[in-house]
Write a protein that holds these residues in place. Sequence first.
Motif, PDB file in Angstrom:
ATOM      1  N   ILE B 416      53.452  82.195  76.388  1.00 27.71           N
ATOM      2  CA  ILE B 416      52.387  82.765  75.559  1.00 27.71           C
ATOM      3  C   ILE B 416      52.030  81.718  74.515  1.00 27.71           C
ATOM      4  CG2 ILE B 416      51.740  84.624  73.964  1.00 27.71           C
ATOM      5  CD1 ILE B 416      53.927  86.344  75.260  1.00 27.71           C
ATOM      6  N   GLN B 417      50.741  81.427  74.430  1.00 33.02           N
ATOM      7  CA  GLN B 417      50.276  80.405  73.492  1.00 33.02           C
ATOM      8  C   GLN B 417      49.293  81.036  72.521  1.00 33.02           C
ATOM      9  OE1 GLN B 417      48.037  77.358  75.498  1.00 33.02           O
ATOM     10  NE2 GLN B 417      47.727  76.118  73.664  1.00 33.02           N
ATOM     11  N   LEU B 418      49.468  80.752  71.252  1.00 32.49           N
ATOM     12  CA  LEU B 418      48.437  81.079  70.267  1.00 32.49           C
ATOM     13  C   LEU B 418      47.778  79.778  69.884  1.00 32.49           C
ATOM     14  CD1 LEU B 418      46.845  82.665  68.149  1.00 32.49           C
ATOM     15  CD2 LEU B 418      48.821  82.441  66.616  1.00 32.49           C
ATOM     16  N   GLU B 419      46.502  79.644  70.229  1.00 29.12           N
ATOM     17  CA  GLU B 419      45.752  78.465  69.805  1.00 29.12           C
ATOM     18  C   GLU B 419      44.768  78.885  68.726  1.00 29.12           C
ATOM     19  OE1 GLU B 419      42.948  76.553  72.559  1.00 29.12           O
ATOM     20  OE2 GLU B 419      43.551  74.614  71.772  1.00 29.12           O
ATOM     21  N   VAL B 420      44.717  78.121  67.654  1.00 27.45           N
ATOM     22  CA  VAL B 420      43.739  78.354  66.600  1.00 27.45           C
ATOM     23  C   VAL B 420      42.888  77.103  66.490  1.00 27.45           C
ATOM     24  CG1 VAL B 420      43.387  78.876  64.163  1.00 27.45           C
ATOM     25  CG2 VAL B 420      45.375  79.815  65.349  1.00 27.45           C
ATOM     26  N   LYS B 421      41.573  77.283  66.532  1.00 23.61           N
ATOM     27  CA  LYS B 421      40.683  76.150  66.299  1.00 23.61           C
ATOM     28  C   LYS B 421      39.983  76.379  64.965  1.00 23.61           C
ATOM     29  CE  LYS B 421      39.260  74.456  70.889  1.00 23.61           C
ATOM     30  NZ  LYS B 421      38.069  74.295  71.779  1.00 23.61           N
ATOM     31  N   LEU B 422      39.991  75.356  64.114  1.00 23.35           N
ATOM     32  CA  LEU B 422      39.291  75.416  62.839  1.00 23.35           C
ATOM     33  C   LEU B 422      37.958  74.712  62.968  1.00 23.35           C
ATOM     34  CD1 LEU B 422      42.187  74.306  60.458  1.00 23.35           C
ATOM     35  CD2 LEU B 422      41.668  76.586  61.313  1.00 23.35           C
ATOM     36  N   THR B 423      36.892  75.389  62.576  1.00 20.89           N
ATOM     37  CA  THR B 423      35.595  74.728  62.512  1.00 20.89           C
ATOM     38  C   THR B 423      34.809  75.371  61.366  1.00 20.89           C
ATOM     39  OG1 THR B 423      33.595  74.124  63.773  1.00 20.89           O
ATOM     40  CG2 THR B 423      34.722  76.143  64.445  1.00 20.89           C
ATOM     41  N   GLY B 424      33.512  75.152  61.328  1.00 23.63           N
ATOM     42  CA  GLY B 424      32.722  75.668  60.206  1.00 23.63           C
ATOM     43  C   GLY B 424      32.503  74.588  59.167  1.00 23.63           C
ATOM     44  N   ILE B 425      32.348  75.007  57.912  1.00 24.03           N
ATOM     45  CA  ILE B 425      31.937  74.075  56.854  1.00 24.03           C
ATOM     46  C   ILE B 425      33.031  73.978  55.804  1.00 24.03           C
ATOM     47  CG2 ILE B 425      29.966  73.441  55.420  1.00 24.03           C
ATOM     48  CD1 ILE B 425      28.885  74.358  58.019  1.00 24.03           C
ATOM     49  N   LEU B 426      33.194  72.802  55.260  1.00 21.90           N
ATOM     50  CA  LEU B 426      34.138  72.625  54.159  1.00 21.90           C
ATOM     51  C   LEU B 426      33.651  73.388  52.927  1.00 21.90           C
ATOM     52  CD1 LEU B 426      34.571  68.770  54.549  1.00 21.90           C
ATOM     53  CD2 LEU B 426      36.392  70.453  54.901  1.00 21.90           C
ATOM     54  N   SER B 427      34.601  73.933  52.169  1.00 15.43           N
ATOM     55  CA  SER B 427      34.261  74.490  50.859  1.00 15.43           C
ATOM     56  C   SER B 427      34.149  73.310  49.888  1.00 15.43           C
ATOM     57  CB  SER B 427      35.351  75.465  50.413  1.00 15.43           C
ATOM     58  OG  SER B 427      35.050  75.947  49.123  1.00 15.43           O
ATOM     59  N   THR B 428      33.024  73.204  49.219  1.00 20.82           N
ATOM     60  CA  THR B 428      32.750  71.992  48.437  1.00 20.82           C
ATOM     61  C   THR B 428      32.586  72.295  46.956  1.00 20.82           C
ATOM     62  OG1 THR B 428      30.377  72.258  48.800  1.00 20.82           O
ATOM     63  CG2 THR B 428      31.585  70.918  50.392  1.00 20.82           C
ATOM     64  N   TYR B 429      32.722  71.266  46.160  1.00 19.67           N
ATOM     65  CA  TYR B 429      32.512  71.380  44.715  1.00 19.67           C
ATOM     66  C   TYR B 429      31.689  70.175  44.257  1.00 19.67           C
ATOM     67  CZ  TYR B 429      33.340  72.251  39.780  1.00 19.67           C
ATOM     68  OH  TYR B 429      33.158  72.493  38.444  1.00 19.67           O
ATOM     69  N   ALA B 430      31.069  70.363  43.101  1.00 17.38           N
ATOM     70  CA  ALA B 430      30.187  69.320  42.565  1.00 17.38           C
ATOM     71  C   ALA B 430      30.984  68.109  42.083  1.00 17.38           C
ATOM     72  CB  ALA B 430      29.372  69.890  41.414  1.00 17.38           C
ATOM     73  N   LEU B 431      30.327  66.973  42.147  1.00 14.87           N
ATOM     74  CA  LEU B 431      30.927  65.722  41.688  1.00 14.87           C
ATOM     75  C   LEU B 431      29.862  65.024  40.843  1.00 14.87           C
ATOM     76  CD1 LEU B 431      33.690  64.398  42.387  1.00 14.87           C
ATOM     77  CD2 LEU B 431      32.517  63.159  44.198  1.00 14.87           C
ATOM     78  N   ALA B 432      30.248  64.657  39.643  1.00 17.88           N
ATOM     79  CA  ALA B 432      29.277  63.978  38.763  1.00 17.88           C
ATOM     80  C   ALA B 432      29.084  62.535  39.230  1.00 17.88           C
ATOM     81  CB  ALA B 432      29.787  64.004  37.332  1.00 17.88           C
ATOM     82  N   PRO B 433      27.919  61.961  38.964  1.00 17.10           N
ATOM     83  CA  PRO B 433      27.735  60.552  39.317  1.00 17.10           C
ATOM     84  C   PRO B 433      28.838  59.714  38.682  1.00 17.10           C
ATOM     85  CG  PRO B 433      25.650  61.521  38.607  1.00 17.10           C
ATOM     86  CD  PRO B 433      26.718  62.541  38.334  1.00 17.10           C
ATOM     87  N   GLY B 434      29.444  58.859  39.481  1.00 16.63           N
ATOM     88  CA  GLY B 434      30.520  58.003  38.979  1.00 16.63           C
ATOM     89  C   GLY B 434      31.882  58.655  38.955  1.00 16.63           C
ATOM     90  N   GLU B 435      31.942  59.959  39.160  1.00 15.92           N
ATOM     91  CA  GLU B 435      33.233  60.648  39.156  1.00 15.92           C
ATOM     92  C   GLU B 435      33.921  60.442  40.508  1.00 15.92           C
ATOM     93  OE1 GLU B 435      32.905  64.883  38.781  1.00 15.92           O
ATOM     94  OE2 GLU B 435      35.070  65.178  38.481  1.00 15.92           O
ATOM     95  N   SER B 436      35.227  60.290  40.456  1.00 20.86           N
ATOM     96  CA  SER B 436      35.974  60.132  41.703  1.00 20.86           C
ATOM     97  C   SER B 436      36.529  61.478  42.167  1.00 20.86           C
ATOM     98  CB  SER B 436      37.132  59.156  41.498  1.00 20.86           C
ATOM     99  OG  SER B 436      37.998  59.218  42.618  1.00 20.86           O
ATOM    100  N   ALA B 437      36.479  61.696  43.458  1.00 23.68           N
ATOM    101  CA  ALA B 437      37.054  62.928  44.014  1.00 23.68           C
ATOM    102  C   ALA B 437      38.573  62.840  44.107  1.00 23.68           C
ATOM    103  CB  ALA B 437      36.461  63.204  45.394  1.00 23.68           C
ATOM    104  N   ALA B 438      39.094  61.625  44.130  1.00 24.37           N
ATOM    105  CA  ALA B 438      40.542  61.436  44.249  1.00 24.37           C
ATOM    106  C   ALA B 438      41.236  61.892  42.984  1.00 24.37           C
ATOM    107  CB  ALA B 438      40.843  59.966  44.532  1.00 24.37           C
ATOM    108  N   PRO B 439      42.507  62.253  43.005  1.00 24.41           N
ATOM    109  CA  PRO B 439      43.356  62.295  44.204  1.00 24.41           C
ATOM    110  C   PRO B 439      43.375  63.652  44.895  1.00 24.41           C
ATOM    111  CG  PRO B 439      44.714  62.668  42.268  1.00 24.41           C
ATOM    112  CD  PRO B 439      43.281  62.552  41.786  1.00 24.41           C
ATOM    113  N   TYR B 440      42.559  64.605  44.433  1.00 24.82           N
ATOM    114  CA  TYR B 440      42.696  65.972  44.961  1.00 24.82           C
ATOM    115  C   TYR B 440      41.582  66.371  45.924  1.00 24.82           C
ATOM    116  CZ  TYR B 440      45.996  66.070  41.108  1.00 24.82           C
ATOM    117  OH  TYR B 440      47.031  65.774  40.263  1.00 24.82           O
ATOM    118  N   GLY B 441      40.706  65.413  46.223  1.00 26.82           N
ATOM    119  CA  GLY B 441      39.618  65.719  47.138  1.00 26.82           C
ATOM    120  C   GLY B 441      39.018  64.456  47.699  1.00 26.82           C
TER     121      GLY B 441
END
Lengths: 675, 675
Positions: B416-441
Amino acid sequence: MALERLQDTLGQLAGKVGGLTTQTRHPLDPLTEDEIAIAVSVVKERKSDVIFNAVTLLEPKKADLRTWVESGDAELPRMADVIASSKGNKIYDVLVDIKAKAVVRWEEPKDVYPGITMEDLMVVEEIVRKDPKVIEQCGILGIPPTDMHKVYCDPWTIGYDERFTDGSRLQQALMYYRPNVDDLQYTYPLDFCPIYNIETQEIIHIDVPEKRRPLNKAPPTNYDAESIQKEIGLRDDLKPIHITQPEGVSFKLDGRTIDWQKWNFHIGFNYREGIVLSNVTFNDRGNVRPVFWRISLAEMVVPYGNPDHPHHRKHAFDLGEYGAGYMTNPLAMGCDCKGAIHYLDASFVRKNGEPYTIKNAICIHEEDDGILFKHTDFRDESSTTTRARKLIISQIFTAGNYEYCIYWIMHQDGVIQLEVKLTGILSTYALAPGESAAPYGTEVYPGVNAHHHQHLFCLRLDPSIDGHANTVFEVDAVASDAPVGSRENRYGNAFMARKTPLQTMAAGISDYNPSRTWDIANTNKLNPHSGNPVSYKLVSREVPGLMPKEGSLVWNRAGFARHAVHVTRHADEQQFPAGRHVPQHSGEPSQGLPAWIAANGPASIANEDIVVWHTFGVTHFPSPEDYPIMPAEPMSVLLRPRNFFAQNPCLDVPPSYSSTPSGVREGRRAFRGGA
Amino acid sequence: MALERLQDTLGQLAGKVGGLTTQTRHPLDPLTEDEIAIAVSVVKERKSDVIFNAVTLLEPKKADLRTWVESGDAELPRMADVIASSKGNKIYDVLVDIKAKAVVRWEEPKDVYPGITMEDLMVVEEIVRKDPKVIEQCGILGIPPTDMHKVYCDPWTIGYDERFTDGSRLQQALMYYRPNVDDLQYTYPLDFCPIYNIETQEIIHIDVPEKRRPLNKAPPTNYDAESIQKEIGLRDDLKPIHITQPEGVSFKLDGRTIDWQKWNFHIGFNYREGIVLSNVTFNDRGNVRPVFWRISLAEMVVPYGNPDHPHHRKHAFDLGEYGAGYMTNPLAMGCDCKGAIHYLDASFVRKNGEPYTIKNAICIHEEDDGILFKHTDFRDESSTTTRARKLIISQIFTAGNYEYCIYWIMHQDGVIQLEVKLTGILSTYALAPGESAAPYGTEVYPGVNAHHHQHLFCLRLDPSIDGHANTVFEVDAVASDAPVGSRENRYGNAFMARKTPLQTMAAGISDYNPSRTWDIANTNKLNPHSGNPVSYKLVSREVPGLMPKEGSLVWNRAGFARHAVHVTRHADEQQFPAGRHVPQHSGEPSQGLPAWIAANGPASIANEDIVVWHTFGVTHFPSPEDYPIMPAEPMSVLLRPRNFFAQNPCLDVPPSYSSTPSGVREGRRAFRGGA
């Protein structure tokens, strides 16, 4: 049904037309039968009494091939890499220039043992049956001399046996018996193990256990259709599924270079690694971007876990000792694959120098692959669903009892997947009445002991991620060091990817943990959006680690299996991670990867032309479900583009359904794509 | 093409005939619309002004259902489990006997918050658009009040926010903007987060970051067919693949009980877990053997890794807070699946008590699955190849931005196999010009920050391996302790499976390592050959561990995710490992699994009626390849029979090709099976 058959035939024809092969010569095309014949005659001119072990393409040096790929027109020499032997266990490593019909290099290395060919294997059984000492041993187990035709053996490389190091090429014969010619012999293992000398064609020794195990008395258990029909009947409740491609395949073959869904690469094949994919590129909206220069399975080892003498010798290097090409199956339509199939053949040399060809050694076909991407907007039910297609380049090789099904799979989203399915028969040993198979094996059928073992594969990746200067990063998912409640991590949810570049060959070693992947990156080129280096991520989750202990025979011989990842500076001659001549090497000092690293430890592997070696596989504790034939057990390694593309690279695959918010609102007909 | 279409249609018709549904009532069948209506009217009789949150089948107690399964004829009561609310955030947990049309239990629990329904979600956007403070915030970002129709929000459960604990049911609104109605809003995240009161339908607070991030100026990036046609064109080089089943499907449905290839089980469905498989049995040559009593996905959590307020609230429990059933997609032929498809619908309740039905909520279909087993005898080329078929019970649910494709797959070899496929759209947040998304995004597109996150699923397994008294063993592959060179391990290759039974609920906790699997065994029944307990092995390799730290909000709330495996003594009411009412619970003390274990630590789980809870998933560091829509990322969990069958249980599947040694020698025609 007749209609379906007709469609199948049409599909095949269309497949042949669609995938029409034009015979363009590529420097990586395997040697043809004619080229093999030339190499053989050149070698025989110098030494007429040699036996051929391998005649295979020596791929051009990387520097030359890069020039050829980039400029295109200069003709590269065709070189045959020949391994041969002659009486007295003399070995010849010869390089032949095919066009010049000339020997370029002639070496006679000492203390090396070339691989065991199918011909080497095929002769052993008849000799074993006639050997008086084997007949005597069979007699002890209750098999009369008149029944020696019922005795079978799986000849294996001897691995390494410290008692026999006089230069003789040896095999060990795992012994079996068949009550009837059609009975599975693995149900009747014999407890002794003859050792066979390839050159003299003699049994030179028999390993006989102190405690004898009588011939198994259990009834046969077979899996062929005739037996199953008789014994339990075949089920009749599976309705047919037809898979047809009436318009043919979606790929184009130019010689052995394939073009499919933005992928382009050359499909090589050799006696040892089997399928080799070279110059793998992806057409990124008109920009043909190199991804991998060369990918192959370069080695594997199958250590068994029973420490009793002589079972420690059971640790086959199926590629280095036998060859995934030599053992490959001819594949047949409607049997191993479905749909419109294209095949490529493979040519090799016989011992006597004659070339021969395995028809349909490589299968090329497409499959539907379910959902590629999908999203529904919960507000308005506007929705897009796009189906995936995959391209599969496959071969199946039979290593004695086992079958290895190798699938190189290209996905539309830029992912390269290597899937390996294990099937075939367990290698078995005798069990005396009342004897327990534990702790090193499982009694899978009365009197049948299947020893625990591992299958560890070494994937060789020569990356060219937007160029040849690449760097490997260990990527670990790690929680923030900041404690819960601190200003930086008040709610304790902070985590990140810790990326550690591997800097030198000596330090280019990485073990596995469940939070780890590896990025193969080009730090000279950053993703336009993320600013991260363009990379392919090695995602591998079947990484059990090598069970034989540090300093053990297998650990010494299979250096590549000590760690999940090794990274080396590219060197043309470093192709086989357990060494070029694997059989009968003690592993002291270790050949291949450990030797290269020891010789060149300080060499930089950061932003250099590198090779990545990845060992993955399974630990197999057999169970009765695996007998008499194993249901296929799949495992996969993924190479995923990460920060390589500026966006999802398969957005332009036609969806099967796509609507927009305004389309839904205004009642416009949704886009509906093909099947 | 017309022919293919006709065949598709015939296949569908045949599918409908082959999989003919006869309406036999099963105690686990979900409530019908009529039954929902009865439950609603019974509740309304007692309290007329309630709002319905859920009306779902309360499955019979296990003891009663076991009696029903074993004896068959006694009619079990149909019970509706009702969650409702009324003004003043009053909550009602009600049990209704459908046949008796009577309230059996009426509870008004305090300090609990039921899940967020689709209706709860759907109203938020319009209210947000009209809220003056939201309009003000939009103005700050440059969106004029006249453009509020271009403002969108994904309403999420608030998770837990310590500032709002007055009993109000809350949602947080993740804010977005669309330049045009058909543009993807995730490219234009707004930086503030309104908090919405479900009862008062008001915005009660807005979380505004100290540092503001202006509205993204990047051009739209869309994935719908219209946009792609305009911007890059759709590729036209994919030739069709047709998959047809002209004789229909190979399964039979009796009501919702399916019979296919020796498997038999009931297909349930509820608003929360989605698909539930019950009384899963395997016909082992006439002996119908229970395998799993009940299998479902019981919970999941998606923690995001950005510690900045208020992103810590992004850790959706998609099952416990929204419901995998409520969010399920209606599936359509030729779009989500191929071949002959059978669908089942799903009925739920609206807030006002009206029942409604999602058509085609569950898809049932078969697929070809490549090689089931294969072996070629190298001696004589006798060979058998058998193709595999699999049965897939699937659903797809949309959780705001993400799509989860859930495939329950039954294999012929008992897996018995349970397969899960993830698709769709990332949940996103705003980024200011010059702001870095790292290290948490990761900045996946200019101005678009996709935060790192995990998807952790909790698989609930109620095993019945040849009966209900089962035991879980940790199984570790371990090298022998005996050193290399010792008498017991001369060559250092000895290794074995170390099996450790889990004995009590307090000790019934097991973490993951790459050499570990878990056997769910019946120690009262030994395999006739191996002598090992019959078992199913849990093989799971995507087990990244929970990234939020010990003591963190997520760690407290998602107790199930702290370890890979928990084992509990079966209790009818212990169905949801993060608790029955998940939203707005602080996790102090933790609900669900940690509470049950704390309450009953010494309870034996060895040779008892047990439940196994397994948490698996992925850690997702987004990259630009995931945008604007994610190529599906699959992961699988396997339940493999080990020592359960006396031999390979699919030997009787007709091979596509089978020859025997004597057949090859005598030139007999090989067996050739169907497609």
